[in-house]
Structures are given as C-alpha cells and as structure tokens.
Design an enzyme around this catalytic site. Structure first.
Site, PDB file in Angstrom:
ATOM      1  N   CYS A   2      28.606  -7.699 -79.760  1.00 34.16           N
ATOM      2  CA  CYS A   2      29.154  -6.202 -80.364  1.00 34.16           C
ATOM      3  C   CYS A   2      28.918  -5.456 -79.077  1.00 34.16           C
ATOM      4  CB  CYS A   2      28.390  -5.704 -81.401  1.00 34.16           C
ATOM      5  SG  CYS A   2      29.131  -4.144 -82.001  1.00 34.16           S
ATOM      6  N   GLU A 106      36.393  -6.182 -81.317  1.00 31.07           N
ATOM      7  CA  GLU A 106      36.135  -7.388 -80.675  1.00 31.07           C
ATOM      8  C   GLU A 106      37.574  -7.692 -79.939  1.00 31.07           C
ATOM      9  OE1 GLU A 106      33.745  -8.683 -79.803  1.00 31.07           O
ATOM     10  OE2 GLU A 106      32.265  -8.440 -81.250  1.00 31.07           O
TER      11      GLU A 106
END
Length: 240
Positions: A2, A106
C-alpha cells in the site's frame, strides 16, 4: 503493498466513527496521501479507557535508527514476518494502531504504462488499516512518531491488480488489535487476513494520482478505460 491512499473525511467524522479524542487541528480532505507525510493514527490510551487520535509520519523509523533516511521504504510491513524482524518486532507486541482511510490505490501494468485503481470498502466508507507505530529521537532531541501499514495476501478483488493488499481490520476487531495488554502476537494473528472481497469494490482512476503533487477529488474519480469491457468485468468481480 500500500503506497498511496485516501482519507476524504474531515476530522470530526473520523473521530465520531472511531470514538476518539484528539487535540489535532482539523485537516482538509486528502485524496493522494503519500509516504513520509503526516497521517491520522488511532491508538488506545495505555492507562485510560479511551482511544487517542494523533498525526504520525507514514514510514516507520526504528527507535534505534541513526537517521530517518530509510523511512520511505518502511511504509509497509508483511504481516507474516513482522513479528520476527527487528524493525517491527517490538511494535507488533506493544505498539499497534489503526490507520484511517476510505480508499487506497494500486497499479496494474498495461503495456508500457501503469493504470491506477482505487479500492474501497462498501460505498467508499471509512475503514482502518492494521498499523504499527514507533518512537525515534532525532539529532535535535525531538521525538518523532511514525507508522507502517501491515500487508497480507490479496483477496479476489485485489488479486487482479496486485499480489499483496493492506490488512483491513473488521470493525469489531479494533479493541483487540489496540489492546495494550494483549502482547501475545500469536493470539491476534488471525486478525491479519485478507478482507472479505464481497464487501469491496474497485475501479480505474485517472493517472493524476501518479503524481504526488496532485491531491484533489479528481485523483479518485472513476474513469473509463479503452478496453471498457475488461474494466466492467473487474468491477463486477468486486461486488459479486
């Protein structure tokens, strides 16, 4: 992993949702939070029955670090091994926290480019990453508090884009994760699992989020890809 996320709710809403108290000033909505920036973190007060919200630097600085130069590489910790690594081992036992968010990003490689996707829980509501925090004294003698986000294996939604995902805690798990008296890491390892894919969704967003200087609502606004059929299948998978 992340590496970017979103927190578009104001401080009062975050405090109400997580039942916290704070002396921090209000903040503006954030749509492209990046490593080394200050981020809101929730901790359990060690001596009183209350949760505290404070700002910490994203990118953990170990208490024994000589300088902060490596913090940008310490934004994540693998949940499977964090309890064994010197940088995270003590924090896993004694300094766990919640990192508040309402979306994360992402990237998927598409030819020579990388296409960003935004991942949300439900309809884009608040949630919490499982986090670790640490204290470090800088050369001037000032204490710096920093944090990292734990990651785990992907679920059915995130696996289409990346082979890791941040640990998103169920709301009923917050008390156990934050409990300063719970120092048995093995007893809380079951919390560090992929989040229920049925409760998540994702969609492609503009490449504006690729640039750290961009931090506005357009960063997480849905876009239509050239191959809209595959994008549609991806969205369907995320809510089926």
């Amino acid at each position: 992993m992340c590496g970017r996320y979103r927190l578009s709710r104001r401080k009062q809403i975050v405090e109400e949702y997580f039942d916290t108290v704070s002396n921090e000033p209000d903040w503006t909505p954030r749509y492209n939070i990046t490593p080394t920036q200050p981020v809101p973190v929730v901790r359990q007060h060690p001596n009183e029955p209350r949760r505290d919200l404070s700002l910490m630097r994203w990118g953990l600085i170990s208490s024994w670090a000589k300088d902060a130069s490596g913090a940008a590489r310490m934004i994540n910790a693998r949940s499977e091994t964090a309890h064994t690594l010197p940088a995270f081992r003590e924090a896993m036992k004694l300094r766990r926290c919640l990192v508040e968010a309402d979306g994360f990003y992402e990237w998927q490689r598409r030819g020579s480019a990388k296409q960003p996707f935004c991942f949300e829980v439900g309809d884009g509501g608040l949630f919490a990453f499982a986090g670790l925090w640490e204290r470090w004294r800088d050369p001037s003698g000032q204490w710096v508090k920093s944090c990292a986000i734990l990651t785990t294996t992907p679920n059915a939604v995130t696996s289409a884009i990346h082979d890791r995902m941040p640990v998103i805690l169920d709301r009923e798990s917050y008390d156990l994760w934050l409990d300063p008296g719970m120092q048995n890491v093995a007893a809380i390892s079951h919390l560090l699992k992929p989040f229920d894919a049925r409760l998540m969704r994702c969609y492609p967003v503009s490449s504006r989020v690729n640039h750290v200087g961009n931090d506005d609502e357009d960063c997480s606004r849905p876009v239509v890809l050239a191959d809209s059929e595959s994008a549609f299948r991806l969205r369907r998978t995320s809510v089926s």
